[in-house]
Design a protein around this motif. Structure first.
Motif: not given
Length: 210
Positions: A193-210
């Protein structure tokens, strides 16, 4: 002594045949999923599947028409079960839990060989199209949880990140099934669970365009 009427006996016999047919069909599906996932389409014969299921090989033609038909039925069944488990409206917060449960083989509809099956090409265009559509659909579900929509101005970036997350999930399944690598191979849903949360947050948590 009471005896059954011919009508009742006939109905019971018909019901028994239906149950036997459904049971045999499921035995073949289960055996085929394991074989196709483990050895691939070309490395699996109908004899292999029938022997593992403990039934006559001729029943594959009766219930599925052909090896290609059986492979397609395996894919459709896997798609239905996984689609039910990973709903289209799953939230970004819930997503790591769902993925961890599926990868650990404990969630609704979880069968690790279903993921492997989606990586196996059959050489049959119709079956492979189902496979491609399924993988695309799951990537879209991940992307949607991250805010993607078809007309999103940053849609390609979000979709790419969702596909990377999906590829990571498939990679975990492959390593767990083929290498015995620890602690990954024996990790449960809480471990993942924790690695998956880090992965999903890192990839899909919206941070706006780069």
């Amino acid at each position: 002594m009471a005896t059954s009427s011919p009508r009742t006996t006939g109905e019971n016999s018909a019901g028994q045949r239906r149950r036997d047919a459904a049971g045999t069909r499921q035995l073949l599906l289960d055996a085929a999923r394991r074989r196709f996932a483990d050895r691939g389409y070309t490395g699996t014969t109908v004899r292999d599947i029938a022997d593992e299921a403990g039934v006559n090989v001729a029943l594959i033609s009766r219930y599925f028409s052909s090896k290609e038909g059986l492979f397609e039925a395996c894919l459709v069944g896997a798609v239905d079960e996984l689609s039910h488990a990973v709903a289209r409206d799953v939230s970004l917060e819930r997503l790591p839990h769902v993925i961890a449960e599926q990868l650990a083989g404990t969630g609704l509809g979880s069968r690790p060989n279903q993921f492997l099956l989606l990586l196996r090409s059959s050489g049959d265009e119709q079956a492979d199209q189902i496979r491609r559509n399924t993988v695309r659909s799951f990537a879209e579900r991940l992307a949607t949880a991250g805010g993607w929509r078809p007309d999103h101005p940053d849609g390609d970036r979000i979709m790419l990140r969702a596909q990377v997350a999906l590829a990571t999930g498939f990679g975990i399944v492959l390593l767990r099934s083929s290498t015995g690598l620890e602690p990954l191979s024996s990790a449960g849903p809480q471990d993942l669970l924790a690695p998956m949360q880090d992965l999903i947050d890192g990839l899909l948590r919206e941070r706006g365009p780069r």
